[in-house]
Design an enzyme around this catalytic site. Sequence first.
Site, PDB file in Angstrom:
ATOM      1  N   TYR A 113       0.669  -1.292  -0.159  1.00 52.94           N
ATOM      2  CA  TYR A 113      -0.225   0.094   0.159  1.00 52.94           C
ATOM      3  C   TYR A 113       0.882   1.193   0.181  1.00 52.94           C
ATOM      4  CZ  TYR A 113      -3.531  -3.661   1.458  1.00 52.94           C
ATOM      5  OH  TYR A 113      -4.660  -4.297   0.586  1.00 52.94           O
ATOM      6  N   PRO A 126     -11.663  -0.470  -3.397  1.00 51.02           N
ATOM      7  CA  PRO A 126     -12.906  -0.733  -3.577  1.00 51.02           C
ATOM      8  C   PRO A 126     -14.076   0.221  -4.035  1.00 51.02           C
ATOM      9  CG  PRO A 126     -11.432  -2.175  -2.063  1.00 51.02           C
ATOM     10  CD  PRO A 126     -10.659  -1.338  -2.250  1.00 51.02           C
ATOM     11  N   HIS A 347      -7.643   1.027   0.727  1.00 52.18           N
ATOM     12  CA  HIS A 347      -7.677  -0.515   0.660  1.00 52.18           C
ATOM     13  C   HIS A 347      -6.486  -0.675   1.995  1.00 52.18           C
ATOM     14  CE1 HIS A 347      -8.346  -4.282   0.875  1.00 52.18           C
ATOM     15  NE2 HIS A 347      -8.365  -4.704  -0.378  1.00 52.18           N
ATOM     16  N   LYS A 423     -25.264 -20.671  -3.363  1.00 51.05           N
ATOM     17  CA  LYS A 423     -24.147 -21.429  -2.849  1.00 51.05           C
ATOM     18  C   LYS A 423     -25.181 -22.120  -1.782  1.00 51.05           C
ATOM     19  CE  LYS A 423     -24.401 -18.368   1.209  1.00 51.05           C
ATOM     20  NZ  LYS A 423     -23.746 -17.626   2.516  1.00 51.05           N
ATOM     21  N   LYS A 427     -23.336 -26.281  -1.249  1.00 54.65           N
ATOM     22  CA  LYS A 427     -23.319 -27.286  -0.423  1.00 54.65           C
ATOM     23  C   LYS A 427     -24.504 -28.581   0.090  1.00 54.65           C
ATOM     24  CE  LYS A 427     -25.202 -23.532   2.310  1.00 54.65           C
ATOM     25  NZ  LYS A 427     -25.942 -22.596   2.990  1.00 54.65           N
ATOM     26  N   SER A 428     -25.230 -28.449  -0.894  1.00 55.54           N
ATOM     27  CA  SER A 428     -26.306 -30.094  -0.468  1.00 55.54           C
ATOM     28  C   SER A 428     -25.801 -30.988  -1.667  1.00 55.54           C
ATOM     29  CB  SER A 428     -27.752 -30.114  -2.107  1.00 55.54           C
ATOM     30  OG  SER A 428     -26.794 -30.055  -3.251  1.00 55.54           O
ATOM     31  N   SER A 432     -17.249 -26.677  -0.443  1.00 55.23           N
ATOM     32  CA  SER A 432     -17.258 -26.262  -0.905  1.00 55.23           C
ATOM     33  C   SER A 432     -17.515 -24.628  -1.771  1.00 55.23           C
ATOM     34  CB  SER A 432     -15.845 -25.102  -0.206  1.00 55.23           C
ATOM     35  OG  SER A 432     -15.578 -23.886  -0.128  1.00 55.23           O
ATOM     36  N   TYR A 456      -5.031 -15.687  -7.912  1.00 55.96           N
ATOM     37  CA  TYR A 456      -4.785 -15.390  -6.490  1.00 55.96           C
ATOM     38  C   TYR A 456      -6.619 -14.876  -5.897  1.00 55.96           C
ATOM     39  CZ  TYR A 456      -3.985 -11.762  -2.668  1.00 55.96           C
ATOM     40  OH  TYR A 456      -4.219 -10.788  -1.360  1.00 55.96           O
ATOM     41  N   SER A 460      -7.465 -14.995   4.624  1.00 51.57           N
ATOM     42  CA  SER A 460      -7.612 -14.086   5.501  1.00 51.57           C
ATOM     43  C   SER A 460      -6.379 -14.967   6.895  1.00 51.57           C
ATOM     44  CB  SER A 460      -8.975 -13.686   6.958  1.00 51.57           C
ATOM     45  OG  SER A 460      -8.760 -13.350   7.425  1.00 51.57           O
ATOM     46  N   THR A 469      -3.646 -10.470   4.855  1.00 54.59           N
ATOM     47  CA  THR A 469      -3.901 -11.359   4.420  1.00 54.59           C
ATOM     48  C   THR A 469      -2.984 -12.413   3.395  1.00 54.59           C
ATOM     49  OG1 THR A 469      -3.711 -10.334   2.517  1.00 54.59           O
ATOM     50  CG2 THR A 469      -6.127 -10.069   3.247  1.00 54.59           C
ATOM     51  N   SER A 558     -11.053 -12.402  -4.671  1.00 51.08           N
ATOM     52  CA  SER A 558     -11.767 -11.815  -3.302  1.00 51.08           C
ATOM     53  C   SER A 558     -13.696 -12.144  -3.041  1.00 51.08           C
ATOM     54  CB  SER A 558     -12.028 -10.638  -3.226  1.00 51.08           C
ATOM     55  OG  SER A 558     -11.813 -10.516  -1.231  1.00 51.08           O
TER      56      SER A 558
END
Length: 628
Positions: A113, A126, A347, A423, A427-428, A432, A456, A460, A469, A558
């Site tokens: 940064y 962002p 950021h 999602k 999951k069903s 993930s 990338y 976290s 990160t 992300s």
Amino acid sequence: MLSRTARAMVKTAKQQPWKAPEFFRGAILPPGRMLAHQASMPRLPVPALSQTLEKYLRAVRPLLDDEEFQHTTQLVEEFGKPGGLGDSLQAKLQMRALERQSWLADWWLHTAYLDFRMSVVLHVSPGIVCPPQNFNGQEGQLKFAAQMVAGLLDYKVQIDNQSVPIDKLGKNSLCMDQYYKLFSACRIPGERRDQVVVYGPGSNVRPRHIVVAHNNKFFAVDVYDENWKPLSQDLIHAQLQKVVYYSRYPSEPVGILTSENRNTWGKIYKLLKKDKSNKASLDAINKSIFMLCLDQEVPRGDHRKSSIAHQLMHGGGSELNSGNRWFDKTLQFTVGTDGAIGLTYEHSPAEGPPIIALLDHMMDYCSQAPEVQETTVEPKEPERLPFTTNDKILEAIDNAKRGLDVQVKDLQLKPVTFHEYGKGFPKSQKMSPDSYIQIALQLAYYKLYKVPCATYESGSTRMFHLGRTDTIRSASVESLEFCKAMEDSGVPPGEKIALLKRAIDGHKKYAQETVSGQGIDRHLLGLKLTAIESGLNVPDLFMDSAYEQALHFKLSTSQVPSKYDSFLCFGPVVPDGYGFCYNPREDHLNFCISAFNSSPETDADKLAESLHQSLLDMRELLSTQAKL
């Protein structure tokens, strides 16, 4: 394994007690619940050197041909041999880990940064688009803005008294440090390196004002009474009405200077500060709790969602609202005249999750809070923050306008809502959702380009004190095998399903290792910086073209989940790449894809179409399980 000398060096070092971080000026927590929580957090570990080197080779394998991979393997073996350079650097890095709260935190803040010299617009900050609201016109804009401010102050009360609920990952508590660097924070430009100032709960300065931008003018508006009680919504509304009245005509867009290259902006900032009035205005902006931008009307065209995303990312250009911004401000909320609302955030102090927690609280407040009337308080009048300009500054403003307009025209943003499923489907299938989406993106990219690329995903590391990160590398040997199989009609469905499961399981394992402090990217960076700070030449491993290719992230991604249909957008990190952010909901998926129009190799529309098809293909593939 470390050599005997290296082990002795580490053994003799004493672990230092926890203390507040020094590299954020003013970011000190007073004694309280959160300080105790932070002191109990484990520190970011230094992974084993042999483990990182082994994982590095596996990560670069799908990106290299056989000859390139053989060359890189030789460099890795030389670097990692017992008693060699890697062993020595590893020992020094472990010493650093014992002597500091985090061996990485200040390095990462500077490298990612504060030493980064390109514009923060598109490249760093962002934009977050919240669900559009049901108002139209200036009066509706001001009423909602007042409600928004009240909701944000309601959240700030939790920050000030350290009662924000502690985030969890499973049973593990997460570092909450970033939450206390959101309000009253600002990036300050320098000619070579920037800094961040935070006037948080433990600082000597306690700001009671926000800054409101309208028509390129800035106003300091007190939002607390004399007893430090937040002003009621109706009083804030009255203050905003005054701001709009006092700024009926636009001013020179001094704020657009914050979109400049950081070296250029650092020189102009220094020049601006020479004027006493300008210095006072800059100080008021830097110390303000947050920025509120009341925008002028924006022509939407046929793509409203995309138009709002552009408005939140950069203001729309010099002819629209880009001068009605201060891009250095950590929190910069925008309210349009047509229900468009959201946030641009600088950021350097924080990642997405603390920002989303703040926004979710604000949205909850705005949807539930009754209007409160307050007649006993007479708040201070909004104070105009003037800027004195001269020919040199006016020339700089013109240059900034032209530079930003070029960037604005170059950015392609494609917000997408995938309605076919959310999602809940992966999951069903006992998969993930994050890994499922990442592998779908790998397939989408492969469909277009027939090769994989360095990818990338932000992972976290907040399980550790001052964690930020590390990189989850989604392009893998397993993901490439799956993509090749999906494009080969001769591979039977059962084999494709097995390869899909392997790819998803591999991604999930890599992600779990990364958030547990066992990622490779920050470790390799630490070894490289250790060599540089020790006065050594950069090791051959880091001069290898494979390392450069591994860091050329054509897919920068992300996941930023929210309880609302908000979505975050950011620019690509390389000229020929894509930015990709997603908010997966139970029955639908929100994406935003970015690319640069100047690149002949990228097209956000095409990637969005390919992703849509990949998600359908993967569901269709998994639905064949019952038939097999």
